[in-house]
Scaffold this active site. Structure first.
Site, PDB file in Angstrom:
ATOM      1  CG  HIS A 238      -1.797   1.320   1.434  1.00  0.00           C
ATOM      2  ND1 HIS A 238      -3.067   1.500   0.833  1.00  0.00           N
ATOM      3  CD2 HIS A 238      -1.357   2.400   2.091  1.00  0.00           C
ATOM      4  CE1 HIS A 238      -3.202   2.708   1.154  1.00  0.00           C
ATOM      5  NE2 HIS A 238      -2.172   3.340   2.057  1.00  0.00           N
ATOM      6  CD  GLU A 239       1.977   3.611   3.635  1.00  0.00           C
ATOM      7  OE1 GLU A 239       2.378   4.786   3.331  1.00  0.00           O
ATOM      8  OE2 GLU A 239       0.908   3.456   3.963  1.00  0.00           O
TER       9      GLU A 239
ATOM     10  CD  GLU B 168      -4.307   6.753   2.262  1.00  0.00           C
ATOM     11  OE1 GLU B 168      -4.097   5.472   2.139  1.00  0.00           O
ATOM     12  OE2 GLU B 168      -3.443   7.532   2.771  1.00  0.00           O
TER      13      GLU B 168
ATOM     14  CG  HIS C   2       0.400   6.205  -0.739  1.00  0.00           C
ATOM     15  ND1 HIS C   2      -0.494   7.007  -1.242  1.00  0.00           N
ATOM     16  CD2 HIS C   2       0.074   5.728   0.300  1.00  0.00           C
ATOM     17  CE1 HIS C   2      -1.630   6.908  -0.398  1.00  0.00           C
ATOM     18  NE2 HIS C   2      -1.181   5.949   0.480  1.00  0.00           N
TER      19      HIS C   2
END
Length: 272
Positions: free
Chosen positions: A147-148, A204, A151
């Site tokens: 997920h990070e 997000e 980004h």
């Protein structure tokens, strides 16, 4: 009469300026890998990555930061991170994005009670030890790390910076956001401690979708993400509060529902 002519000239100049700004915005667009979303891209990614690398170095060397140097959890974080990075780069190479990325990956485990993890532009990753008990499994850690990393691959930090530049330009404050180092510090709240950039809800959600695919590409079952986020929801309800890196995201129930909806896409990339 002279005043009227002067005002008309100003209005004409402002109209020309606004038109040029709009044209610049329309041409300054990039495409997010996999999702295909078009995003505003006014920031210099190379410059931001250099500033992020310096900020990451300063964070690790800060006396307040305790970097865990050895142990099974350190090995897990580095191995999982490397697998995800290799899978992501393979995807970028195969889909024509390779020349747009030059990440220098780093993965570090940081001693902290915070349930947190983040990835700076350029692939600078930190995982906090407080996340380990909630993650439980390698697939749980991969869920957050993917997920990070998503980004960073989606260039969300650069996008937020570009939006700030755009707002300033439209407001006539041209050139006010030209300091690279200052921009990174504002985005990441650097100054004594590192507070991660608060992404918008759309970013997000996009990171959730990309993260599922990235963990699947790396050989981690994307279905494991549902159980992880359910554990996170339970952690929030038990009094832990919402972690900083999730503060702008929709509710836990909304997030889990969206992840479940995105699973069929991610499963196509899963190779155990």
């Amino acid at each position: 009469m002279l005043e009227l002519t002067y005002i008309n000239n100003i209005m004409k100049s402002l109209k020309i300026f606004s038109t040029l700004v709009l044209i610049a915005f329309m041409s300054a667009c990039a495409t997010v890998p996999l999702t295909g979303r078009r995003q505003l891209s006014l920031a210099n990614s190379d410059a931001i990555q250099q500033e992020a690398a310096q900020a990451y170095k300063e964070f690790l060397s800060d006396p307040k930061t305790v970097v865990v140097k050895s142990g099974s959890d350190v090995t897990r974080v580095k191995n999982i991170g490397t697998r995800i990075a290799q899978a992501v780069e393979s995807y970028l190479n195969q889909n024509g994005y390779a020349n747009q990325y030059s990440f220098q990956w780093e993965f570090n485990l940081v001693q902290s009670k915070e349930i947190n993890a983040w990835c700076m532009p350029g692939g600078k990753v930190a995982v906090y030890t407080g996340l380990i008990p909630v993650a439980q499994t390698d697939a749980g850690l991969a869920t957050v790390m993917s997920h990070e990393i998503a980004h960073a691959i989606a260039r969300h930090a650069e996008e937020r910076y570009s939006q700030t530049m755009g707002a300033q330009a439209l407001g006539g404050i041209v050139g006010a956001a030209t300091g690279g180092s200052e921009a990174i510090q504002q985005l990441y709240g650097i100054g004594g401690s590192l507070a991660l950039l608060k992404y918008g809800r759309a970013q997000e959600s996009e990171a959730d979708r990309l993260g599922l695919v990235f963990m699947a590409m790396a050989g981690y079952s994307p279905d494991s993400a549902v159980a992880f986020w359910q554990r996170m929801a339970s952690s929030n309800e038990s009094g832990g509060g919402t972690p900083e890196f999730l503060s702008t995201h929709p509710s836990d129930a909304t997030r889990i529902a969206a992840i479940q909806k995105a699973l069929p896409e991610a499963r196509k990339y899963y190779k155990p």
